[in-house]
Design a protein around this motif. Structure first.
Motif, PDB file in Angstrom:
ATOM      1  N   PRO A 222       0.839  -1.202   0.000  1.00  0.00           N
ATOM      2  CA  PRO A 222       0.000   0.000   0.000  1.00  0.00           C
ATOM      3  C   PRO A 222       0.875   1.253   0.000  1.00  0.00           C
ATOM      4  O   PRO A 222       1.784   1.388   0.815  1.00  0.00           O
ATOM      5  N   ALA A 223       0.592   2.161  -0.924  1.00  0.00           N
ATOM      6  CA  ALA A 223       1.391   3.386  -1.043  1.00  0.00           C
ATOM      7  C   ALA A 223       0.497   4.552  -1.460  1.00  0.00           C
ATOM      8  O   ALA A 223       0.921   5.432  -2.191  1.00  0.00           O
ATOM      9  N   ALA A 224      -0.743   4.533  -0.985  1.00  0.00           N
ATOM     10  CA  ALA A 224      -1.694   5.552  -1.448  1.00  0.00           C
ATOM     11  C   ALA A 224      -2.004   6.606  -0.387  1.00  0.00           C
ATOM     12  O   ALA A 224      -2.840   7.477  -0.608  1.00  0.00           O
TER      13      ALA A 224
ATOM     14  N   GLY B  24       0.389  11.066   3.493  1.00  0.00           N
ATOM     15  CA  GLY B  24       1.666  11.506   4.055  1.00  0.00           C
ATOM     16  C   GLY B  24       1.583  12.861   4.730  1.00  0.00           C
ATOM     17  O   GLY B  24       2.488  13.683   4.603  1.00  0.00           O
ATOM     18  N   THR B  25       0.509  13.083   5.470  1.00  0.00           N
ATOM     19  CA  THR B  25       0.296  14.428   6.051  1.00  0.00           C
ATOM     20  C   THR B  25       1.359  14.790   7.089  1.00  0.00           C
ATOM     21  O   THR B  25       1.608  15.955   7.323  1.00  0.00           O
ATOM     22  N   ARG B  26       1.987  13.771   7.701  1.00  0.00           N
ATOM     23  CA  ARG B  26       3.001  14.085   8.718  1.00  0.00           C
ATOM     24  C   ARG B  26       4.303  14.566   8.094  1.00  0.00           C
ATOM     25  O   ARG B  26       5.226  14.926   8.795  1.00  0.00           O
TER      26      ARG B  26
ATOM     27  N   LYS C 139       5.314  10.140  -0.451  1.00  0.00           N
ATOM     28  CA  LYS C 139       6.334   9.967   0.599  1.00  0.00           C
ATOM     29  C   LYS C 139       7.125   8.682   0.378  1.00  0.00           C
ATOM     30  O   LYS C 139       8.268   8.568   0.797  1.00  0.00           O
TER      31      LYS C 139
ATOM     32  N   GLN D 211      -6.309   3.364  -5.196  1.00  0.00           N
ATOM     33  CA  GLN D 211      -7.270   3.601  -4.113  1.00  0.00           C
ATOM     34  C   GLN D 211      -7.805   5.009  -4.371  1.00  0.00           C
ATOM     35  O   GLN D 211      -7.039   5.974  -4.312  1.00  0.00           O
TER      36      GLN D 211
ATOM     37  N   PRO E  51      -8.023   7.973  -0.018  1.00  0.00           N
ATOM     38  CA  PRO E  51      -7.223   7.286   1.011  1.00  0.00           C
ATOM     39  C   PRO E  51      -8.017   7.080   2.296  1.00  0.00           C
ATOM     40  O   PRO E  51      -8.000   7.909   3.194  1.00  0.00           O
TER      41      PRO E  51
ATOM     42  N   GLY F   2      -7.743   4.675   4.567  1.00  0.00           N
ATOM     43  CA  GLY F   2      -7.121   3.783   5.543  1.00  0.00           C
ATOM     44  C   GLY F   2      -6.409   2.597   4.915  1.00  0.00           C
ATOM     45  O   GLY F   2      -6.664   2.223   3.762  1.00  0.00           O
TER      46      GLY F   2
ATOM     47  N   ALA G  35      -7.030   0.249   1.551  1.00  0.00           N
ATOM     48  CA  ALA G  35      -6.031   0.148   0.477  1.00  0.00           C
ATOM     49  C   ALA G  35      -5.795  -1.321   0.115  1.00  0.00           C
ATOM     50  O   ALA G  35      -5.733  -1.684  -1.067  1.00  0.00           O
TER      51      ALA G  35
ATOM     52  N   ASP H 109       6.104   2.689   3.156  1.00  0.00           N
ATOM     53  CA  ASP H 109       6.952   3.708   3.780  1.00  0.00           C
ATOM     54  C   ASP H 109       7.811   3.143   4.912  1.00  0.00           C
ATOM     55  O   ASP H 109       8.365   3.904   5.703  1.00  0.00           O
TER      56      ASP H 109
HETATM   57  P1  UTP Z   1       0.413   5.695   7.148  1.00  0.00           P
HETATM   58  O1  UTP Z   1      -0.756   5.800   8.030  1.00  0.00           O
HETATM   59  O2  UTP Z   1       1.760   5.801   7.748  1.00  0.00           O
HETATM   60  O3  UTP Z   1       0.378   6.721   5.933  1.00  0.00           O
HETATM   61  O4  UTP Z   1       0.254   4.379   6.301  1.00  0.00           O
HETATM   62  P2  UTP Z   1      -0.356   8.089   5.694  1.00  0.00           P
HETATM   63  O5  UTP Z   1      -1.789   8.012   6.020  1.00  0.00           O
HETATM   64  O6  UTP Z   1       0.032   8.442   4.309  1.00  0.00           O
HETATM   65  O7  UTP Z   1       0.452   9.020   6.728  1.00  0.00           O
HETATM   66  P3  UTP Z   1       0.044  10.339   7.488  1.00  0.00           P
HETATM   67  O8  UTP Z   1      -0.472   9.867   8.827  1.00  0.00           O
HETATM   68  O9  UTP Z   1      -0.981  11.099   6.674  1.00  0.00           O
HETATM   69  O10 UTP Z   1       1.333  11.089   7.623  1.00  0.00           O
HETATM   70  C1  UTP Z   1       1.264   3.417   6.060  1.00  0.00           C
HETATM   71  C2  UTP Z   1       1.277   3.004   4.587  1.00  0.00           C
HETATM   72  O11 UTP Z   1      -0.039   2.711   4.123  1.00  0.00           O
HETATM   73  C3  UTP Z   1      -0.369   3.495   2.987  1.00  0.00           C
HETATM   74  C4  UTP Z   1       0.590   4.681   3.025  1.00  0.00           C
HETATM   75  O12 UTP Z   1       0.843   5.168   1.715  1.00  0.00           O
HETATM   76  C5  UTP Z   1       1.836   4.123   3.700  1.00  0.00           C
HETATM   77  O13 UTP Z   1       2.750   3.601   2.777  1.00  0.00           O
HETATM   78  N1  UTP Z   1      -1.792   3.921   3.023  1.00  0.00           N
HETATM   79  C6  UTP Z   1      -2.292   4.542   4.120  1.00  0.00           C
HETATM   80  C7  UTP Z   1      -2.577   3.720   1.919  1.00  0.00           C
HETATM   81  O14 UTP Z   1      -2.145   3.135   0.899  1.00  0.00           O
HETATM   82  N2  UTP Z   1      -3.874   4.168   1.937  1.00  0.00           N
HETATM   83  C8  UTP Z   1      -4.398   4.801   3.015  1.00  0.00           C
HETATM   84  O15 UTP Z   1      -5.590   5.189   2.968  1.00  0.00           O
HETATM   85  C9  UTP Z   1      -3.578   4.991   4.141  1.00  0.00           C
END
Ligand code: UTP
Length: 295
Positions: A6-8, A11-13, A23, A96, A99, A101, A105, A124
């Motif tokens: 999952p990479a969707a 990356g708000t942090r 990210k 996805q 995003p 969750g 994903a 990530d």
């Molecule tokens: P994280 O919860 O660390 O990613 O998810 P995020 O939501 O991008 O981060 P913040 O909290 O906003 O900074 C871990 C992995 O799951 C993927 C993210 O891309 C990351 O590689 N993910 C997360 C999804 O593919 N879809 C989602 O809806 C959420």
């Protein structure tokens, strides 16, 4: 083995760096994080990789494709390495749309995964281990009877547990627990144990039904931890305290830590990086009046 990455996520942090850049494409030394994840998947036996992407994630797809502007296939050693990786598995990309969750994903890859156990590695997080992590997870899956999903766990100090999905259960042996409770980001008093999910899984296809049955949380995200908690009550879940180390790169500080640690292990960077630290610590203490020697 099929593996879903999952990479969707948004990356708000890591904003503003992640406003228009995935990210998962941030570099650790000279490679984007997701390349390490793909390499880890292949080392663990993946021959079919589905990357879940979304809006603004085109760079991820492009990274695992040929770039005609860079000349014939892999003239530079670093590109040759990547091309070799690309040749070892079939790559698929699913989107996805929103995003919603991690569990949502993973559900996007259901059609592709079908009715067999599969691996999941987060886009990530880099895992470094002697034995590839997916191999460790699959071996545990088979050792525990081949019917219940296995999640990778690491011990985390109690005061940090509230940032993780936390698992508690009964030990099967020194490395494996039979999971009895899973709680996403618990308050310290509610943590069911001291082991946290690290973002690597070997899941049975029953997870897809569990995801469908799991309501979104207050933020509108369907959490994988909540879906796994449903499996605990049906076919069971095992946790493996894996051999190795995880590098989450989801915040600037964690990403910086991963870079420093990887640089210190790499002879091409190590000496110069130590020198930079020495120089800058010296310069830093020279500018601090409180640390100046007494006249
Ligand atoms: P994280 O919860 O660390 O990613 O998810 P995020 O939501 O991008 O981060 P913040 O909290 O906003 O900074 C871990 C992995 O799951 C993927 C993210 O891309 C990351 O590689 N993910 C997360 C999804 O593919 N879809 C989602 O809806 C959420």
């Amino acid at each position: 083995m099929k593996v879903v990455i999952p990479a969707a996520g948004l990356g708000t942090r890591f904003l503003p760096a992640t406003k228009s850049m995935p990210k998962e494409m941030l570099p650790v030394l000279n490679r984007p994080v997701i390349q390490y994840v793909v390499e880890e998947a292949i080392a663990g036996g993946a021959d079919d990789i589905t990357i879940v992407t979304g809006r603004g994630k085109r760079a991820v797809e492009d990274h695992f494709d040929h770039n005609p502007d860079l000349g014939g296939s892999g003239t530079r050693a670093s590109l040759r390495e990547l091309e070799e990786v690309m040749g070892k598995a079939a790559f698929h990309f699913v989107r996805q749309r929103t995003p919603r969750g991690l569990a949502d994903a993973i559900a996007c890859a259901e059609h592709h995964v079908g009715n067999e156990p599969f691996g999941v590695l987060l886009g990530d997080s880099i895992h470094v281990s002697e034995t590839p992590l997916l191999t460790q997870l699959r071996t545990t899956f088979e050792r525990m009877g081949g019917k219940a999903s296995v999640v990778a766990l690491e011990r985390v100090p109690r005061d940090k547990l509230s940032s993780y999905g936390v698992a508690g259960g009964t030990p099967v042996d020194l490395q494996v627990i039979r999971v009895e409770r899973l709680v996403e980001k618990p308050k310290p008093a509610d943590a069911p144990g001291d082991t946290a999910l690290t973002g690597a899984y070997y899941l049975t296809p029953a997870i897809f039904g569990a995801i469908r049955a799991t309501p979104p949380d207050r933020k509108g995200e369907v959490q994988l931890t909540d879906a796994l908690a449903r499996l605990v009550a049906t076919e069971g879940v095992y946790g493996l305290i894996f051999e190795g180390r995880r590098y989450d790169t989801g915040t600037p500080l964690l990403w910086l830590e991963a870079n420093v640690r990887f640089a210190l292990r790499d002879p091409a960077y190590r000496d110069r990086v130590i020198e930079i630290f020495r120089e800058s610590t010296r310069a830093e203490s020279a500018t601090r009046p409180s640390e100046a020697p007494a006249p």
